[in-house]
Design an enzyme around this catalytic site. Structure first.
Site, PDB file in Angstrom:
ATOM      1  N   ASP A  20      37.003  36.952  35.144  1.00 11.34           N
ATOM      2  CA  ASP A  20      35.752  37.579  35.554  1.00 11.34           C
ATOM      3  C   ASP A  20      35.668  37.564  37.074  1.00 11.34           C
ATOM      4  OD1 ASP A  20      32.897  38.172  36.044  1.00 11.34           O
ATOM      5  OD2 ASP A  20      32.729  37.943  33.875  1.00 11.34           O
TER       6      ASP A  20
ATOM      7  N   ASP B 150      27.372  35.151  25.547  1.00  7.77           N
ATOM      8  CA  ASP B 150      26.568  34.879  26.740  1.00  7.77           C
ATOM      9  C   ASP B 150      25.941  36.183  27.211  1.00  7.77           C
ATOM     10  OD1 ASP B 150      28.881  36.025  27.782  1.00  7.77           O
ATOM     11  OD2 ASP B 150      29.067  34.601  29.435  1.00  7.77           O
TER      12      ASP B 150
ATOM     13  N   CYS C 245      27.218  41.484  38.288  1.00  6.63           N
ATOM     14  CA  CYS C 245      27.358  41.984  36.916  1.00  6.63           C
ATOM     15  C   CYS C 245      26.598  43.289  36.686  1.00  6.63           C
ATOM     16  CB  CYS C 245      26.906  40.916  35.925  1.00  6.63           C
ATOM     17  SG  CYS C 245      28.126  39.593  35.715  1.00  6.63           S
TER      18      CYS C 245
ATOM     19  N   ASP D 108      32.305  32.395  29.923  1.00  5.01           N
ATOM     20  CA  ASP D 108      33.001  33.083  28.840  1.00  5.01           C
ATOM     21  C   ASP D 108      33.727  32.104  27.916  1.00  5.01           C
ATOM     22  OD1 ASP D 108      32.189  35.574  29.669  1.00  5.01           O
ATOM     23  OD2 ASP D 108      34.001  35.991  30.816  1.00  5.01           O
TER      24      ASP D 108
ATOM     25  N   HIS E  87      45.095  34.741  43.378  1.00  4.35           N
ATOM     26  CA  HIS E  87      45.619  35.994  43.925  1.00  4.35           C
ATOM     27  C   HIS E  87      44.547  36.619  44.809  1.00  4.35           C
ATOM     28  CE1 HIS E  87      48.109  39.546  44.195  1.00  4.35           C
ATOM     29  NE2 HIS E  87      47.083  40.309  43.832  1.00  4.35           N
TER      30      HIS E  87
ATOM     31  N   ASP F 101      33.713  37.398  24.202  1.00  2.00           N
ATOM     32  CA  ASP F 101      33.620  36.963  25.584  1.00  2.00           C
ATOM     33  C   ASP F 101      34.946  36.493  26.161  1.00  2.00           C
ATOM     34  OD1 ASP F 101      30.636  37.143  26.053  1.00  2.00           O
ATOM     35  OD2 ASP F 101      30.687  35.924  24.246  1.00  2.00           O
TER      36      ASP F 101
END
Length: 330
Positions: free
Chosen positions: A68, A224, A19, A91, A140, A51
């Site tokens: 994410d 968050d 992050c 999230d 994916h 989020d």
């Protein structure tokens, strides 16, 4: 788990740290302005940057959608998968939702790292998602020179009981459910190989109980704490809610070793960018640079920041009527 051989240290294949490698907040906001939102059924997912996206559907329910993915934050493949999954699921919990199903998102350098490591990453993601009662159904993948992993998560929520960025109000306390310092400890880990099990434990802990506790106590404002740091996410919530957020710096909890990591120079670039972004909107009073960096530290799978009180979470400040600055740290 058996540690990876030094030649296969996953963090060495990433230009940034999970992050902490996010596109800077100010730059991102300029890019996406006018490109999100639309329609009365869309309850969250517009200009405030909540989020997760939430859309009202028939039957008095709402569907939740989020995605994410990020670069490795630790060298252990299984742990990285667990951390990435907990980070993505957060999230959904941050808006008061319940995850139902997820899809893997994988970028993998096939010529540099064995496929067995990718399997370990996804096994970690599967195990944490299973703890959340959220099956992973495919996904994916792409051949990528830099390893990346995460989840696209679908969930449900009560449209009349959501945790929102704009749901905070002056007069409410601010609670934080996980300690800070993840970013600087991860930076130290990447540079030295030193392992911090307590940081891994913090990052892999789900925010499910915290989200449920907030809903049970009638909380309407929460987010968050991830890549934009405590101050960055608090700034977004206070701005959206039309309030000033006051942080009592001495009440903010930190992981063991976090202060030493800052003193020794292990500060992610994302943390410094976060501090630069919020500084024009913040009155720091007499807060030292080390403390400012920790408060802006880019977190991975951090806790919930709640406009209200919930059991077990320290109160770190309060919301007050809007003033000259959006944030006040004392």
């Amino acid at each position: 788990m058996t540690p990876l051989a030094p030649a296969a240290r996953l963090t060495q294949y990433a230009h940034g740290g999970d992050c902490a490698s996010k596109i800077p907040a100010a730059e991102l906001e300029r890019v996406v302005t006018g490109l999100t939102g639309g329609g009365d059924a869309l309850l969250l997912g517009g200009a405030d940057g909540d989020d997760a996206a939430v859309m009202r559907i028939r039957g008095g329910r709402a569907v939740v959608s989020t995605a994410d993915f990020s670069t490795p934050v630790v060298d252990d493949a299984y742990d990285w998968g667990r951390i990435a999954a907990a980070n993505a699921l957060s999230d959904v919990y941050a808006i008061g939702g319940e995850p139902l199903m997820a899809l893997n998102l994988l970028g993998w350098p096939r010529d540099a790292l064995p496929a067995e490591l990718a399997r370990e990453v996804m096994r970690g993601g599967r195990d944490v998602a299973a703890l959340a009662g959220c099956p992973i159904a495919g996904g994916h993948s792409v051949d990528d020179p830099e390893p990346k992993y995460g989840l696209a998560v679908t969930g449900v929520a009560d449209p009349d009981r959501l945790l929102r960025l704009d749901g905070a109000r002056p007069g409410l306390p601010l609670s934080l459910t996980k300690p800070l310092g993840i970013g600087v400890l991860n930076a130290r880990h990447k540079a030295t190989g030193e392992v911090f099990p307590h940081a891994v434990e913090t990052m892999t802990a789900l925010n499910a109980d915290a989200g449920l506790a907030a809903l049970e106590r009638g909380v309407t404002g929460a987010t968050d704490v991830t890549g934009f740091g405590l101050l960055g996410h608090l700034y977004k919530m206070a701005r959206a809610s039309g309030a000033t957020a006051v942080v009592n710096a001495s009440a903010v909890p930190y992981l063991d070793g976090a202060r030493a990591a800052v003193r020794d120079g292990f500060v992610p670039g994302g943390t410094r960018r976060n501090l630069s972004w919020v500084s024009p909107h913040t009155d720091f009073r007499r807060i030292a640079e080390e403390e400012r960096l920790l408060l802006a530290d880019a977190q991975t799978s951090g806790g919930l920041l709640v406009a209200g009180e919930i059991p077990g979470a320290p109160v770190i400040g309060e919301l007050v009527a809007p003033g000259r600055r959006t944030l006040l740290v004392r």
